[in-house]
Write a protein that holds these residues in place. Structure first.
Motif, short mmCIF file in Angstrom:
data_model
loop_
_atom_site.label_atom_id
_atom_site.label_comp_id
_atom_site.label_asym_id
_atom_site.label_seq_id
_atom_site.Cartn_x
_atom_site.Cartn_y
_atom_site.Cartn_z
N CYS A 1 0.64 -1.24 -0.11
CA CYS A 1 -0.18 0.08 0.13
C CYS A 1 0.76 1.10 -0.06
O CYS A 1 0.34 2.47 -0.43
N GLY A 2 1.99 1.02 0.64
CA GLY A 2 2.93 2.27 0.62
C GLY A 2 2.21 3.32 1.55
O GLY A 2 2.82 4.52 1.71
N MET A 3 1.53 3.09 2.51
CA MET A 3 0.60 3.92 3.40
C MET A 3 0.86 3.23 4.95
O MET A 3 0.03 3.77 5.72
N LEU B 1 -0.36 0.37 5.96
CA LEU B 1 -1.73 0.02 6.08
C LEU B 1 -1.64 -1.68 5.99
O LEU B 1 -2.44 -2.34 6.62
N CYS B 2 -0.74 -2.26 5.15
CA CYS B 2 -0.89 -3.69 4.82
C CYS B 2 0.14 -4.67 5.47
O CYS B 2 0.06 -5.80 5.44
N GLY B 3 1.27 -4.09 5.94
CA GLY B 3 2.29 -4.94 6.37
C GLY B 3 3.21 -5.72 5.64
O GLY B 3 4.07 -6.44 6.32
N THR B 4 3.13 -5.74 4.36
CA THR B 4 3.82 -6.54 3.42
C THR B 4 5.46 -6.00 3.21
O THR B 4 6.22 -6.64 2.95
N CYS B 5 5.73 -4.78 3.99
CA CYS B 5 6.76 -4.25 3.86
C CYS B 5 7.59 -4.27 5.33
O CYS B 5 8.46 -3.72 5.47
N VAL C 1 8.24 -2.97 12.13
CA VAL C 1 7.84 -1.67 11.68
C VAL C 1 7.43 -1.72 10.08
O VAL C 1 8.19 -2.72 9.44
N HIS C 2 6.68 -0.81 9.63
CA HIS C 2 6.37 -0.68 8.36
C HIS C 2 7.42 0.14 7.65
O HIS C 2 7.48 1.35 7.93
N SER C 3 8.12 -0.74 6.85
CA SER C 3 9.40 0.04 6.21
C SER C 3 9.15 1.15 4.98
O SER C 3 9.83 2.09 4.57
S1 FES Z 1 3.56 -1.25 1.81
FE1 FES Z 1 1.65 -1.55 3.09
S2 FES Z 1 2.40 -1.01 5.13
FE2 FES Z 1 4.04 -0.80 3.96
#
Ligand code: FES
Ligand code: FES
Length: 168
Positions: free
Chosen positions: A41-43, A45-49, A58-60
């Motif tokens: 998501c880049g925000m 919100l999703c945790g894939t990072c 942490v969400h990078s």
């Molecule tokens: S890309 Fe979704 S939380 Fe980082």
């Protein structure tokens, strides 16, 4: 503005040069070639990072490079070399806990932080820890089972005196 920022990534000290405000995720993937953490998501919100910063998930994507200065960062690449990483890998394979696999690295990194702190984490603890990690494929049940399986492996290893770590 460009700065030199030094931090330890997977046990190795690295210095990168760039804007201190660039997301840590971009530095890990584009500058250091560590591709496990994904852009979703880049925000935040999703945790894939998800990566570990001084041991905490942490969400990078929304962690700026400056926030890592002088700290330790662990990505899945490094965690897989640890007993907890090996146990999680086994658990995810045994339970086929992925479909597309896009969320998997973030799930495993979050789980590693949990199991380092609570090797015998119960299902409620696993579900609470994963509250910031989404799986768009709906594999959550199998992911929870995989992490519980990893916890069981770690418990069995500990009760057996951990012969792997003793070199026996
Ligand atoms: S890309 Fe979704 S939380 Fe980082
Ligand atoms: S396995 Fe596809 S997003 Fe989780």
């Amino acid at each position: 503005m460009t700065e030199h920022v030094t931090f330890v990534v997977n046990g190795v000290e690295r210095t990168v040069t760039g804007s201190p405000d660039v997301p840590l995720l971009y530095v890990l993937r584009n500058d250091l070639g560590l591709m496990a953490a994904k852009f979703g998501c880049g925000m935040g919100l999703c945790g894939t990072c998800t990566v570990l910063l001084d041991g905490r998930p942490v969400h990078s994507c929304d962690t700026p490079l400056w926030a890592a200065a002088g700290k330790t960062v662990a990505t899945l690449e490094g965690i897989l070399d640890e007993p907890v990483g090996a146990a999680l890998e086994r658990g995810f394979l045994d339970h086929q806990a992925l479909q597309c696999g896009y969320c998997t690295a973030g799930m495993m990194v979050t789980a590693a932080a949990l199991l380092r702190e609570k090797p015998n984490a119960d299902e409620d603890a696993v579900r609470a820890a994963l509250s910031r990690n989404l799986c768009r494929c709906g594999a959550h049940q199998r992911i929870v089972a995989a992490i519980r399986s990893a916890a069981q492996q770690l418990a069995n290893s500990a009760s057996a005196g951990n012969p792997a770590e003793d070199g026996q």
